[in-house]
Design a protein around this motif. Structure first.
Motif, PDB file in Angstrom:
ATOM      1  N   VAL A  83       0.858  -1.187   0.000  1.00 21.42           N
ATOM      2  CA  VAL A  83       0.000   0.000   0.000  1.00 21.42           C
ATOM      3  C   VAL A  83       0.893   1.235   0.000  1.00 21.42           C
ATOM      4  O   VAL A  83       1.755   1.393   0.881  1.00 21.42           O
ATOM      5  N   CYS A  84       0.712   2.078  -1.001  1.00 18.49           N
ATOM      6  CA  CYS A  84       1.499   3.314  -1.102  1.00 18.49           C
ATOM      7  C   CYS A  84       0.579   4.495  -0.819  1.00 18.49           C
ATOM      8  O   CYS A  84      -0.379   4.743  -1.560  1.00 18.49           O
ATOM      9  N   VAL A  85       0.822   5.194   0.258  1.00 13.80           N
ATOM     10  CA  VAL A  85       0.027   6.379   0.591  1.00 13.80           C
ATOM     11  C   VAL A  85       0.844   7.602   0.194  1.00 13.80           C
ATOM     12  O   VAL A  85       2.005   7.734   0.604  1.00 13.80           O
ATOM     13  N   LYS A 141      -6.579   5.824   9.632  1.00 16.10           N
ATOM     14  CA  LYS A 141      -7.824   5.233   9.103  1.00 16.10           C
ATOM     15  C   LYS A 141      -7.513   4.321   7.907  1.00 16.10           C
ATOM     16  O   LYS A 141      -8.105   3.254   7.753  1.00 16.10           O
ATOM     17  N   ILE A 142      -6.578   4.763   7.072  1.00 14.07           N
ATOM     18  CA  ILE A 142      -6.191   3.945   5.909  1.00 14.07           C
ATOM     19  C   ILE A 142      -5.544   2.642   6.394  1.00 14.07           C
ATOM     20  O   ILE A 142      -5.846   1.555   5.912  1.00 14.07           O
ATOM     21  N   LYS A 143      -4.671   2.784   7.387  1.00 16.86           N
ATOM     22  CA  LYS A 143      -3.982   1.588   7.908  1.00 16.86           C
ATOM     23  C   LYS A 143      -4.972   0.627   8.556  1.00 16.86           C
ATOM     24  O   LYS A 143      -4.797  -0.586   8.486  1.00 16.86           O
ATOM     25  N   ARG A 144      -5.971   1.185   9.189  1.00 18.27           N
ATOM     26  CA  ARG A 144      -6.986   0.339   9.825  1.00 18.27           C
ATOM     27  C   ARG A 144      -7.710  -0.503   8.769  1.00 18.27           C
ATOM     28  O   ARG A 144      -8.062  -1.640   8.988  1.00 18.27           O
ATOM     29  N   LYS A 145      -7.891   0.121   7.599  1.00 18.52           N
ATOM     30  CA  LYS A 145      -8.622  -0.569   6.532  1.00 18.52           C
ATOM     31  C   LYS A 145      -7.756  -1.610   5.810  1.00 18.52           C
ATOM     32  O   LYS A 145      -8.248  -2.647   5.389  1.00 18.52           O
ATOM     33  N   PHE A 146      -6.476  -1.281   5.655  1.00 21.60           N
ATOM     34  CA  PHE A 146      -5.594  -2.186   4.879  1.00 21.60           C
ATOM     35  C   PHE A 146      -4.406  -2.629   5.739  1.00 21.60           C
ATOM     36  O   PHE A 146      -3.279  -2.714   5.249  1.00 21.60           O
ATOM     37  N   GLY A 147      -4.670  -2.845   6.991  1.00 20.43           N
ATOM     38  CA  GLY A 147      -3.611  -3.120   7.963  1.00 20.43           C
ATOM     39  C   GLY A 147      -2.715  -4.287   7.613  1.00 20.43           C
ATOM     40  O   GLY A 147      -1.564  -4.345   8.037  1.00 20.43           O
ATOM     41  N   GLY A 191      -1.380  -5.043   4.801  1.00 21.95           N
ATOM     42  CA  GLY A 191      -0.368  -4.780   3.771  1.00 21.95           C
ATOM     43  C   GLY A 191       0.896  -4.137   4.314  1.00 21.95           C
ATOM     44  O   GLY A 191       0.955  -3.686   5.456  1.00 21.95           O
ATOM     45  N   THR A 192       1.940  -4.156   3.453  1.00 22.08           N
ATOM     46  CA  THR A 192       3.147  -3.385   3.769  1.00 22.08           C
ATOM     47  C   THR A 192       2.921  -1.982   3.222  1.00 22.08           C
ATOM     48  O   THR A 192       2.341  -1.814   2.154  1.00 22.08           O
ATOM     49  N   PHE A 193       3.412  -0.982   3.941  1.00 24.70           N
ATOM     50  CA  PHE A 193       3.145   0.402   3.542  1.00 24.70           C
ATOM     51  C   PHE A 193       4.412   1.116   3.090  1.00 24.70           C
ATOM     52  O   PHE A 193       5.508   0.845   3.588  1.00 24.70           O
ATOM     53  N   CYS A 194       4.238   2.034   2.158  1.00 24.20           N
ATOM     54  CA  CYS A 194       5.296   2.989   1.824  1.00 24.20           C
ATOM     55  C   CYS A 194       4.634   4.345   1.570  1.00 24.20           C
ATOM     56  O   CYS A 194       3.421   4.414   1.349  1.00 24.20           O
ATOM     57  N   TYR A 195       5.430   5.392   1.632  1.00 28.02           N
ATOM     58  CA  TYR A 195       4.864   6.745   1.617  1.00 28.02           C
ATOM     59  C   TYR A 195       5.629   7.666   0.677  1.00 28.02           C
ATOM     60  O   TYR A 195       6.850   7.537   0.529  1.00 28.02           O
ATOM     61  N   PHE A 196       4.886   8.607   0.102  1.00 26.75           N
ATOM     62  CA  PHE A 196       5.509   9.688  -0.662  1.00 26.75           C
ATOM     63  C   PHE A 196       4.933  11.015  -0.187  1.00 26.75           C
ATOM     64  O   PHE A 196       3.715  11.166  -0.069  1.00 26.75           O
ATOM     65  N   ALA A 197       5.837  11.945   0.110  1.00 27.12           N
ATOM     66  CA  ALA A 197       5.420  13.263   0.599  1.00 27.12           C
ATOM     67  C   ALA A 197       6.494  14.271   0.200  1.00 27.12           C
ATOM     68  O   ALA A 197       7.540  13.884  -0.349  1.00 27.12           O
TER      69      ALA A 197
END
Lengths: 89, 419
Positions: free
Chosen positions: B3-5, B36-42, B44-50
């Protein structure tokens, strides 16, 4: 004849700090002698900038302790920023 | 599946709230958009762009997850716009065909297979996003995106209800004396084990749930109307907390607060009204600071966004105050005010202007430069140390970056006033 920088500085200080001009001299310390606190000091720097149409670095300006040093600082800024009216040296 | 947020290019419409944080770190309800996003797709592995300047802080907060690393994208991806306000009822699945969910022109999410990623990923993130948006099937979706600061506030009540429904634990676990009362359904309250409710406190759940998180203390004569949530280690001092209010961790709050978000680590200790507002971290609202959240002619409120007055299409809008800003005693804020970050705002005995820039002192109805960046930092160091925190080198670098970013706006306003 237009007021000198020194005269103008005294007028601004007098107006901002509510001190009679006759009590202001180059050795006057803004905090100890003229009662400037942090709020008044920030206002004073803004008033100098407005009066002389110059930009001053706020940290450097707030480190100036006496009226005489303020005059020097303002004259230096005027010269650097091409503003006329600095007192003759 | 990863999951990429990501934070899209519209982060600046959320200034001053997003000067020091990514869009997905904003709060709505008891949790942030990211939580909230993590709660929904907890799973998965996450990565971020900001924004690049936020990356060091994000890496510190999430050391096990990648930030702004293009290589982390080489996987099957669910890409999510960090402005999405996810609710429990939103129908977005991690698995499914490749597609791009859009709202208007904005990408809300994209499901992309690893080989498609490989084809479109070059050397910049937004180039990749634009490429998949142009090449994959687009689907119009009605998922809620936060576009402006007031969107967070107007969605806050429902977000609290949603957060409450998602809690694994409900009911009274903490200290709750017989002289305190729950008005309404007791099942609609959650008082955490280490929270303390003093006598003569009312938790009113008749209009929505009330969450009192770990370590929170609710002092006597406080009334908390749901939906409302009180964050970890926050203290409520005899306050009226009206419906739709979310107060984050380590705040001290008194007076009256209605439909507002206090992000965390902020003080509004004394009397005074705060309504329909978002207050960032380390803000201090002086005694009797009060904001208007409705105009006397009940017309719609306009708010400054990127220097332009913008219609909110809402009649109740309070104020938006950036991190570290302080108001003096007796400050009166006009309807729909925006105060930047790290400013020092003095009362003028009447309503203040609707916009005050960052890193300034506002005194005697004038914007002044203040005492310089180093003193702003010195004050901030004192402020955070009072809550057991320390400004890190990354924090100071971000503050310095932001100071340079906003200085032209501040200086232009000072110049304009002098003309």
């Amino acid at each position: 004849m237009a007021d000198s920088v020194t005269d103008k500085v005294k007028k601004v200080v007098s107006r901002q700090l509510k001190v009679e001009e006759s009590l202001i001299n180059p050795d006057s310390d803004f905090v100890k002698d003229l009662g400037a606190d942090s709020l008044k000091s920030v206002e004073l720097v803004a008033a100098f900038e407005e009066e002389f149409d110059i930009e001053m670095d706020e940290e450097a300006a707030l480190n100036v302790r006496t009226v005489g040093k303020a005059i020097e600082h303002i004259e230096k800024s005027m010269k650097e920023q091409g503003k006329s009216g600095a007192d003759p040296q | 599946m990863k999951v990429c947020v990501f934070e899209d290019r519209d982060y600046d419409k959320l200034y001053p709230l997003t000067y020091l944080r990514a869009t997905f770190e904003l709060k709505c309800g008891h949790t942030s958009l990211l939580e909230k996003i993590k709660r929904k797709f907890g799973a998965g592995t996450f990565c971020y762009f900001a924004r690049e300047q936020l990356a060091p802080g994000l890496k510190t907060k999430m050391p096990d997850e990648s930030v702004n690393d293009l290589d982390a994208l080489r996987d099957d991806l669910l890409i999510i716009n960090g402005r999405w306000l996810a609710s429990g009822t939103d129908d977005l699945q991690a698995d499914g065909p490749e597609e791009v969910g859009i709202s208007g022109e904005t990408l809300v999410y994209a499901r992309v297979k690893a080989d498609t990623v490989q084809k479109h990923l070059k050397d910049d993130f937004f180039g990749f996003i634009d490429s998949i948006k142009s090449n994959l099937k687009n689907k119009d979706v009605s998922l809620k995106l936060i576009s402006f600061p007031w969107d967070l506030v107007s969605s806050n009540g429902d977000a609290i209800k949603d957060d409450f429904d998602m809690l694994s634990q409900k009911g009274i676990s903490g200290k709750f004396p017989p002289q305190a009362a729950i008005y309404g359904d007791a099942d609609r309250a959650y008082v955490a084990e280490t929270a303390k409710i003093h006598p003569f406190v009312v938790l009113d759940t008749s209009g929505g749930p009330v969450i009192i998180d770990e370590g929170a203390i609710i002092y006597p004569f406080s009334r908390i109307e749901g939906p409302a949530c009180i964050g970890k280690d926050t203290q409520i001092h005899g306050a009226k907390i009206r419906e739709g209010t979310a107060i984050g961790p380590v705040c001290m709050v008194g007076g009256e607060v209605e439909e507002s978000i206090i992000h965390g680590y902020a003080n509004k200790f004394h009397d005074g009204f705060l309504g329909h507002s978002y207050i960032c971290e380390w803000v201090n609202l002086g005694a009797q600071t009060t904001n208007s959240d409705i105009k006397n002619d009940y017309s719609q409120v306009q708010v400054y966004v990127k220097g332009e007055l913008t219609d909110t299409n809402q009649t109740k809008v309070g104020c938006f105050i950036g991190d570290h800003t302080k108001t003096s005693i007796g400050t009166l804020l006009n309807t729909g005010s925006v105060f930047g970050m790290m400013s020092n705002v003095m009362s003028i005995g009447g309503l203040l202007p609707k916009f005050i820039p960052s890193f300034c002192w506002f005194m005697n109805n004038k914007i002044l430069k203040g005492y310089g960046f180093r003193m702003f930092i010195k004050t901030a160091e004192t402020v955070v140390s009072r809550r057991g925190r320390k400004l890190t080198e990354d924090d100071i670098r971000l503050l310095e970056y932001t100071y340079k970013l906003v200085k032209p706006e501040r200086d232009a306003l000072i110049k304009k006033e002098r003309m």
